[in-house]
Write a protein that holds these residues in place. Structure first.
Motif, PDB file in Angstrom:
ATOM      1  N   SER A  59      25.562 -54.145 -51.365  1.00 16.06           N
ATOM      2  CA  SER A  59      25.584 -52.696 -51.528  1.00 16.06           C
ATOM      3  C   SER A  59      24.616 -52.264 -52.612  1.00 16.06           C
ATOM      4  CB  SER A  59      26.991 -52.227 -51.871  1.00 16.06           C
ATOM      5  OG  SER A  59      27.866 -52.486 -50.809  1.00 16.06           O
ATOM      6  N   ARG A  60      24.492 -53.056 -53.663  1.00 16.33           N
ATOM      7  CA  ARG A  60      23.563 -52.738 -54.747  1.00 16.33           C
ATOM      8  C   ARG A  60      22.134 -52.697 -54.220  1.00 16.33           C
ATOM      9  NH1 ARG A  60      23.856 -56.994 -58.858  1.00 16.33           N
ATOM     10  NH2 ARG A  60      26.016 -56.338 -58.914  1.00 16.33           N
ATOM     11  N   ARG A  61      21.784 -53.663 -53.385  1.00 18.90           N
ATOM     12  CA  ARG A  61      20.438 -53.690 -52.805  1.00 18.90           C
ATOM     13  C   ARG A  61      20.213 -52.491 -51.897  1.00 18.90           C
ATOM     14  NH1 ARG A  61      18.065 -59.511 -51.407  1.00 18.90           N
ATOM     15  NH2 ARG A  61      18.324 -60.427 -53.452  1.00 18.90           N
ATOM     16  N   ALA A  62      21.220 -52.144 -51.106  1.00 19.34           N
ATOM     17  CA  ALA A  62      21.103 -50.995 -50.211  1.00 19.34           C
ATOM     18  C   ALA A  62      20.943 -49.717 -51.022  1.00 19.34           C
ATOM     19  CB  ALA A  62      22.319 -50.911 -49.291  1.00 19.34           C
ATOM     20  N   ARG A  63      21.697 -49.584 -52.111  1.00 26.44           N
ATOM     21  CA  ARG A  63      21.580 -48.395 -52.955  1.00 26.44           C
ATOM     22  C   ARG A  63      20.213 -48.328 -53.627  1.00 26.44           C
ATOM     23  NH1 ARG A  63      26.832 -49.870 -54.495  1.00 26.44           N
ATOM     24  NH2 ARG A  63      26.036 -50.588 -56.491  1.00 26.44           N
ATOM     25  N   HIS A  64      19.671 -49.486 -54.008  1.00 28.55           N
ATOM     26  CA  HIS A  64      18.331 -49.527 -54.606  1.00 28.55           C
ATOM     27  C   HIS A  64      17.292 -49.054 -53.589  1.00 28.55           C
ATOM     28  CE1 HIS A  64      14.867 -50.866 -56.893  1.00 28.55           C
ATOM     29  NE2 HIS A  64      14.464 -51.522 -55.815  1.00 28.55           N
ATOM     30  N   ARG A  65      17.428 -49.496 -52.361  1.00 26.97           N
ATOM     31  CA  ARG A  65      16.492 -49.075 -51.311  1.00 26.97           C
ATOM     32  C   ARG A  65      16.607 -47.573 -51.054  1.00 26.97           C
ATOM     33  NH1 ARG A  65      17.625 -54.486 -47.746  1.00 26.97           N
ATOM     34  NH2 ARG A  65      16.289 -55.812 -49.031  1.00 26.97           N
ATOM     35  N   LEU A  66      17.843 -47.058 -51.078  1.00 27.46           N
ATOM     36  CA  LEU A  66      18.046 -45.627 -50.901  1.00 27.46           C
ATOM     37  C   LEU A  66      17.420 -44.851 -52.061  1.00 27.46           C
ATOM     38  CD1 LEU A  66      19.250 -43.290 -49.331  1.00 27.46           C
ATOM     39  CD2 LEU A  66      21.409 -43.683 -50.542  1.00 27.46           C
ATOM     40  N   ALA A  67      17.551 -45.363 -53.282  1.00 31.97           N
ATOM     41  CA  ALA A  67      16.937 -44.712 -54.444  1.00 31.97           C
ATOM     42  C   ALA A  67      15.420 -44.664 -54.291  1.00 31.97           C
ATOM     43  CB  ALA A  67      17.321 -45.451 -55.722  1.00 31.97           C
ATOM     44  N   THR A  68      14.846 -45.706 -53.729  1.00 28.12           N
ATOM     45  CA  THR A  68      13.408 -45.736 -53.482  1.00 28.12           C
ATOM     46  C   THR A  68      13.023 -44.637 -52.496  1.00 28.12           C
ATOM     47  OG1 THR A  68      13.405 -48.123 -53.836  1.00 28.12           O
ATOM     48  CG2 THR A  68      11.492 -47.195 -52.737  1.00 28.12           C
ATOM     49  N   LEU A  69      13.801 -44.490 -51.433  1.00 28.45           N
ATOM     50  CA  LEU A  69      13.513 -43.453 -50.439  1.00 28.45           C
ATOM     51  C   LEU A  69      13.634 -42.058 -51.048  1.00 28.45           C
ATOM     52  CD1 LEU A  69      15.431 -44.887 -47.336  1.00 28.45           C
ATOM     53  CD2 LEU A  69      12.988 -45.068 -47.852  1.00 28.45           C
ATOM     54  N   ARG A  70      14.656 -41.859 -51.870  1.00 30.04           N
ATOM     55  CA  ARG A  70      14.875 -40.542 -52.489  1.00 30.04           C
ATOM     56  C   ARG A  70      13.825 -40.222 -53.548  1.00 30.04           C
ATOM     57  NH1 ARG A  70      21.433 -40.531 -52.959  1.00 30.04           N
ATOM     58  NH2 ARG A  70      21.825 -39.947 -50.802  1.00 30.04           N
ATOM     59  N   HIS A  71      13.281 -41.253 -54.174  1.00 26.06           N
ATOM     60  CA  HIS A  71      12.279 -41.057 -55.222  1.00 26.06           C
ATOM     61  C   HIS A  71      11.089 -40.261 -54.695  1.00 26.06           C
ATOM     62  CE1 HIS A  71       9.100 -42.197 -58.121  1.00 26.06           C
ATOM     63  NE2 HIS A  71      10.103 -42.236 -58.984  1.00 26.06           N
ATOM     64  N   VAL A  72      10.703 -40.526 -53.463  1.00 29.95           N
ATOM     65  CA  VAL A  72       9.572 -39.804 -52.865  1.00 29.95           C
ATOM     66  C   VAL A  72       9.888 -38.312 -52.785  1.00 29.95           C
ATOM     67  CG1 VAL A  72       8.218 -39.472 -50.758  1.00 29.95           C
ATOM     68  CG2 VAL A  72       8.716 -41.772 -51.569  1.00 29.95           C
ATOM     69  N   GLU A  73      11.074 -37.987 -52.295  1.00 23.24           N
ATOM     70  CA  GLU A  73      11.449 -36.587 -52.096  1.00 23.24           C
ATOM     71  C   GLU A  73      11.715 -35.860 -53.415  1.00 23.24           C
ATOM     72  OE1 GLU A  73      14.845 -36.532 -49.570  1.00 23.24           O
ATOM     73  OE2 GLU A  73      13.842 -37.595 -47.949  1.00 23.24           O
TER      74      GLU A  73
END
Length: 80
Positions: free
Chosen positions: A8-22
């Protein structure tokens, strides 16, 4: 073996990466440089997230679905 919490930590990190762009940079290239990932990786994560949400951002097996040249089970048995 990784625990569900680590996955879950890895998935949340990936989501944070996606949100960083926006929310922060507005630039895929700048975000990828910041997080140390390729743009290709970013877009793979983005497609998975858009398809099925956070569940698809978890690590997946890299094992092949089909191995046509694998040693037959009876041969492996004889070797062992």
């Amino acid at each position: 073996m990784m625990t569900e919490r680590e996955l879950s930590r890895r998935a949340r990190h990936r989501l944070a990466t996606l949100r960083h762009v926006e929310e922060v940079s507005g630039s895929v290239a700048a975000t990828c440089r910041y997080y140390g990932i390729s743009r290709q990786c970013y877009y793979i994560w983005l497609r998975r997230y858009e398809a099925e949400g956070l569940e698809r951002l978890k690590d997946r097996s890299s094992a092949p679905h089909h191995t046509p040249h694998a040693t037959k089970a009876d041969v492996v048995e004889k070797i062992l």
